[in-house]
Design a protein around this motif. Structure first.
Motif, PDB file in Angstrom:
ATOM      1  N   MET A   1       0.863  -1.197   0.000  1.00 45.81           N
ATOM      2  CA  MET A   1       0.000   0.000   0.000  1.00 45.81           C
ATOM      3  C   MET A   1       0.894   1.239   0.000  1.00 45.81           C
ATOM      4  O   MET A   1       1.879   1.311   0.747  1.00 45.81           O
ATOM      5  N   ALA A   2       0.543   2.200  -0.820  1.00 51.22           N
ATOM      6  CA  ALA A   2       1.363   3.415  -0.944  1.00 51.22           C
ATOM      7  C   ALA A   2       1.281   4.255   0.314  1.00 51.22           C
ATOM      8  O   ALA A   2       0.246   4.325   0.977  1.00 51.22           O
ATOM      9  N   ASN A   3       2.422   4.927   0.652  1.00 50.63           N
ATOM     10  CA  ASN A   3       2.489   5.801   1.824  1.00 50.63           C
ATOM     11  C   ASN A   3       1.865   7.142   1.467  1.00 50.63           C
ATOM     12  O   ASN A   3       2.306   7.807   0.522  1.00 50.63           O
ATOM     13  N   LYS A   4       0.844   7.557   2.225  1.00 52.89           N
ATOM     14  CA  LYS A   4       0.112   8.785   1.894  1.00 52.89           C
ATOM     15  C   LYS A   4       0.230   9.860   2.970  1.00 52.89           C
ATOM     16  O   LYS A   4      -0.623  10.734   3.077  1.00 52.89           O
ATOM     17  N   GLU A   5       1.311   9.834   3.812  1.00 48.13           N
ATOM     18  CA  GLU A   5       1.408  10.858   4.844  1.00 48.13           C
ATOM     19  C   GLU A   5       1.631  12.218   4.205  1.00 48.13           C
ATOM     20  O   GLU A   5       2.166  12.320   3.098  1.00 48.13           O
ATOM     21  N   THR A   6       1.223  13.271   4.957  1.00 46.35           N
ATOM     22  CA  THR A   6       1.381  14.643   4.468  1.00 46.35           C
ATOM     23  C   THR A   6       2.835  15.057   4.623  1.00 46.35           C
ATOM     24  O   THR A   6       3.411  14.915   5.708  1.00 46.35           O
ATOM     25  N   ARG A   7       3.431  15.602   3.539  1.00 45.80           N
ATOM     26  CA  ARG A   7       4.825  16.038   3.581  1.00 45.80           C
ATOM     27  C   ARG A   7       4.900  17.515   3.189  1.00 45.80           C
ATOM     28  O   ARG A   7       4.195  17.974   2.297  1.00 45.80           O
ATOM     29  N   ILE A   8       5.787  18.254   3.851  1.00 43.22           N
ATOM     30  CA  ILE A   8       5.978  19.680   3.579  1.00 43.22           C
ATOM     31  C   ILE A   8       7.348  19.846   2.922  1.00 43.22           C
ATOM     32  O   ILE A   8       8.357  19.357   3.459  1.00 43.22           O
ATOM     33  N   TYR A   9       7.354  20.584   1.793  1.00 47.44           N
ATOM     34  CA  TYR A   9       8.589  20.762   1.032  1.00 47.44           C
ATOM     35  C   TYR A   9       9.055  22.213   1.115  1.00 47.44           C
ATOM     36  O   TYR A   9       8.272  23.127   1.418  1.00 47.44           O
ATOM     37  N   LYS A  10      10.347  22.404   0.825  1.00 46.29           N
ATOM     38  CA  LYS A  10      10.908  23.757   0.844  1.00 46.29           C
ATOM     39  C   LYS A  10      10.229  24.656  -0.175  1.00 46.29           C
ATOM     40  O   LYS A  10      10.136  25.874   0.014  1.00 46.29           O
ATOM     41  N   THR A  11       9.752  24.081  -1.231  1.00 46.94           N
ATOM     42  CA  THR A  11       9.140  24.876  -2.305  1.00 46.94           C
ATOM     43  C   THR A  11       7.691  25.238  -2.028  1.00 46.94           C
ATOM     44  O   THR A  11       7.082  26.005  -2.784  1.00 46.94           O
ATOM     45  N   ASP A  12       7.133  24.703  -0.950  1.00 49.16           N
ATOM     46  CA  ASP A  12       5.726  24.991  -0.637  1.00 49.16           C
ATOM     47  C   ASP A  12       5.549  26.463  -0.282  1.00 49.16           C
ATOM     48  O   ASP A  12       6.363  27.056   0.447  1.00 49.16           O
ATOM     49  N   THR A  13       4.473  27.047  -0.761  1.00 50.53           N
ATOM     50  CA  THR A  13       4.146  28.429  -0.417  1.00 50.53           C
ATOM     51  C   THR A  13       3.530  28.466   0.984  1.00 50.53           C
ATOM     52  O   THR A  13       3.183  27.431   1.574  1.00 50.53           O
ATOM     53  N   LEU A  14       3.383  29.674   1.534  1.00 48.34           N
ATOM     54  CA  LEU A  14       2.752  29.829   2.845  1.00 48.34           C
ATOM     55  C   LEU A  14       1.334  29.272   2.824  1.00 48.34           C
ATOM     56  O   LEU A  14       0.876  28.664   3.797  1.00 48.34           O
ATOM     57  N   GLU A  15       0.639  29.479   1.736  1.00 53.45           N
ATOM     58  CA  GLU A  15      -0.719  28.959   1.636  1.00 53.45           C
ATOM     59  C   GLU A  15      -0.709  27.440   1.652  1.00 53.45           C
ATOM     60  O   GLU A  15      -1.524  26.792   2.314  1.00 53.45           O
ATOM     61  N   LYS A  16       0.272  26.858   0.933  1.00 54.54           N
ATOM     62  CA  LYS A  16       0.384  25.407   0.935  1.00 54.54           C
ATOM     63  C   LYS A  16       0.745  24.897   2.327  1.00 54.54           C
ATOM     64  O   LYS A  16       0.225  23.871   2.796  1.00 54.54           O
TER      65      LYS A  16
END
Length: 649
Positions: A1-16
């Motif tokens: 089963m694929a891993n679906k946890e939420t990840r935050i990246y450096k490229t994410d905007t403040l809204e993201k």
């Protein structure tokens, strides 16, 4: 089963970032929605009137000590501050939420702010402007303002409080974390000291420097010379709370007195304990901005997901320690369910419908396996029954020696032959067996060492009865033949006689005596007769012998008796008196030791003889003797001598 946890990246905007943060929070859920049974990090306190600080052990059962996480680098800034008061007994009613408080005059304010809450200890304000001066009075109201004198104002405390990851409820209503009315904030407490007794705490107010060591007059001197000093937060409920401190605290002995800078108030060593540091890695203290009422319920809730999982883990325990074949709870429970089978009253054949109550039902029916006198290696019901069978033996009428052929009937047969032991009269309840009853009777009867000629109780009683009532061989007499008034029993008759002899004699009287019983009469006679030991007779052992002695002296003695010298020829009084009587008037011959030079042998005859010789004392008429009328020979001779005068021969 694929891993679906939420990840935050450096490229994410403040809204993201906002969206992903909300997504994580929604996945985790609201910690307040966790089951209320998870209460390890829920702390409940019952407030007293005016109490604003809550920490330490709560009032729930079992007690828990408040602890909550704090948000790092996240504070609530109290920029307007708490105004610290001293010796204020009451606050005017105008000092209420949102009232303007100021220094200076209404038209020329040097400082002003809005009141959040006010007590006699301190006033929390917001939105201040100007420069606060602790030497200037506080006012509320435009004309004729209500004033707090400058002498009552100590300082203003402005500081930041860590944000607690915690929720606080008052009587079920959640309070906001902040500095508004009816809110709460955490406290900067670095240490606590227990406080006892009744020291004067007037100047121990928030923000004052407290210290140990010699008395100082300035903050600089304290920091230079004190062995320990710190900034006080508060003293209440038996706790001294310190915001910060330096040096080595002395709990007792020399140098342990706690002083307040600028004050003579002290807390001596017997009134405080040791300093207990408070960790700053988590929160422990909550303060309400508005004081609660008495008995308000204050709840501090600081449950997080990790704490909830840990609490569940503690409640569940270590699944690796399961002794079932299954290694998870559901399978282990199913395994036990299969082993136990259907649990109903019908399936178990009991009135009980649960396993524990069914076992209890059988336990009550079977009894305690700890059967008395059963060997430890046969401590099962079967083993115990086998041992009992071996001990009892084969039960037949021949083996029992009875007509009965079972134990119960045989025991009953003997019971009927022996009788009911409870029917024994006057037998101790501890001796309610045949053997013990016989032992008791033997002890009570004795070993038959009788003083009678008879050697058994019946004959001995008959012998005593003969002695008591038929001793003369006549018709048998009874108690009615007693001559006493009381004929109830021999003992009562003897007691009656005893009373007449020694106590009181009802119906007993003695002529000439006041006594009414024999002992008293004898004592009365003894008093009247006197003590025989004080007799003047030769014999003093008893009155009879003394009387006999005197009787002999009076009439019977023929020889002289010691201490009774009569100086007569006779040796008793009667004979002596007769001897005197004969000598005085009737003797006709000379009596030994009574020699008279007269022809007469008694005094009377001798006097008469001299009378005839002397004459009748009548002298010649007209003579000198007659003239002198002398009536004795001596007188007459003296008269004649005077008449004759001196004559030489």
């Amino acid at each position: 089963m694929a891993n679906k946890e939420t990840r935050i990246y450096k490229t994410d905007t403040l809204e993201k970032l906002r969206q992903k943060s909300n997504e994580i929070s929604l996945h985790l859920g609201d910690n307040e929605q966790l089951n209320a049974l998870m209460a390890d990090k829920t702390y409940v306190y019952s407030a007293s009137a005016g109490q604003t600080i809550f920490s330490g052990a709560d009032t729930s059962s079992p007690q828990k000590t408040a602890r909550f996480e704090v948000s790092p680098a996240h504070t609530i800034d109290n920029t307007s501050g708490y105004i610290i008061l001293e010796e204020v007994s009451s606050i005017d009613s105008s000092y209420v939420q949102d009232a303007i408080i100021y220094q200076g005059s209404n038209s020329s304010k040097t400082w002003q702010a809005y009141i959040v809450s006010a007590t006699t200890d301190k006033i929390l304000v917001r939105d201040s402007s100007g420069t606060f001066d602790s030497t200037v009075a506080l006012n509320v109201g435009a004309t004729s303002p209500d004033t707090i004198a400058a002498s009552k104002i100590k300082r203003i405390v402005i500081e930041s409080y860590p944000v607690g990851i915690v929720r606080v409820y008052r009587n079920g209503t959640e309070l906001e974390q902040g500095l508004t009315a009816n809110s709460f904030h955490t406290l900067n407490i670095k240490a606590t000291i227990s406080q006892t007794g009744n020291p004067t705490l007037t100047n121990f107010t928030e923000g004052v420097t407290i210290y140990q060591g010699s008395s100082e007059t300035s903050q600089a001197d304290v920091e230079e010379n004190a062995t320990w000093y710190g900034v006080l937060h508060s003293v209440s409920d038996g706790v001294i709370r310190v915001k910060s401190y330096n040096g080595n605290f002395t709990a007792s002995g020399s140098g342990s007195t706690i002083k307040a800078l600028g004050s003579s108030d002290t807390i001596i060593s017997s009134q405080h304990g040791d300093l207990i540091p408070v960790s700053d890695t988590y929160g422990s203290f909550i303060q309400l901005t508005t004081p609660p009422s008495n008995n308000d319920t204050i709840k501090i809730f600081s449950l997080d997901l990790v704490a909830a999982i840990n609490e569940l883990q503690d409640d569940i325990g270590t699944v690796e320690s399961l002794t079932t074949a299954a290694n998870d709870l559901v399978l282990a429970i199913n395994e036990h369910d299969a082993e136990l089978g259907t649990i109903t009253a019908g399936a178990m054949g009991t009135t009980a419908s649960t396993v524990s109550t069914a076992i209890r039902e059988h336990e009550d029916q079977i009894g305690n396996v700890n059967i008395t006198s059963i060997d430890s290696n046969t401590d099962t019901i079967t083993g115990a029954l086998v041992q009992l069978h071996d001990e009892v033996g084969d039960v037949t009428s021949n083996n029992l020696g009875t007509s009965a052929s079972n134990l119960t009937a045989a025991v009953r047969e003997h019971e009927d032959q022996i009788g009911n032991h409870t029917a024994f009269h006057s037998i101790s309840s501890a001796d309610n067996t045949i053997s013990k009853a016989l032992d008791q009777l033997h002890i009570e009867v004795g070993d038959l060492a009788l003083h009678t000629s008879a050697t058994d109780l019946t004959e001995a009683v008959n012998e005593l009865e003969e002695d008591l009532f038929n001793g003369e061989g006549a018709t048998k007499r009874t108690r009615s033949d007693l001559l006493t008034t009381d004929k109830t029993s021999i003992l009562d008759a003897i007691n009656e006689i005893h009373k007449e002899l020694f106590v009181n004699g009802t119906g007993v009287s003695f002529a000439g005596l006041s006594a009414d019983y024999f002992k008293e009469a004898i004592e009365e006679l003894r008093t009247e007769l006197g003590n025989h030991a004080t007799l003047d007779t030769n014999v003093t052992t008893d009155a009879v012998s003394a009387i006999n002695e005197l009787e002999n002296v009076i009439r019977d003695d023929n020889t002289a008796r010691t201490n009774y010298d009569l100086n007569t020829n006779s040796h008793n009084l009667i004979a002596a008196i007769n001897e005197f009587e004969g000598f005085l008037k009737s003797d006709t011959s000379a009596r030994t030791n009574y020699g008279l030079n007269t022809a007469a042998h008694n005094v009377k005859g001798a006097i008469n003889e001299h009378e005839s010789q002397i004459g009748n004392m009548t002298f010649g008429a007209l003579g000198p003797v007659d003239t002198a009328n002398s009536t004795t020979l001596t007188g007459a001779v003296n008269v004649l001598d005077a008449e004759i005068g001196d004559t030489d021969y």
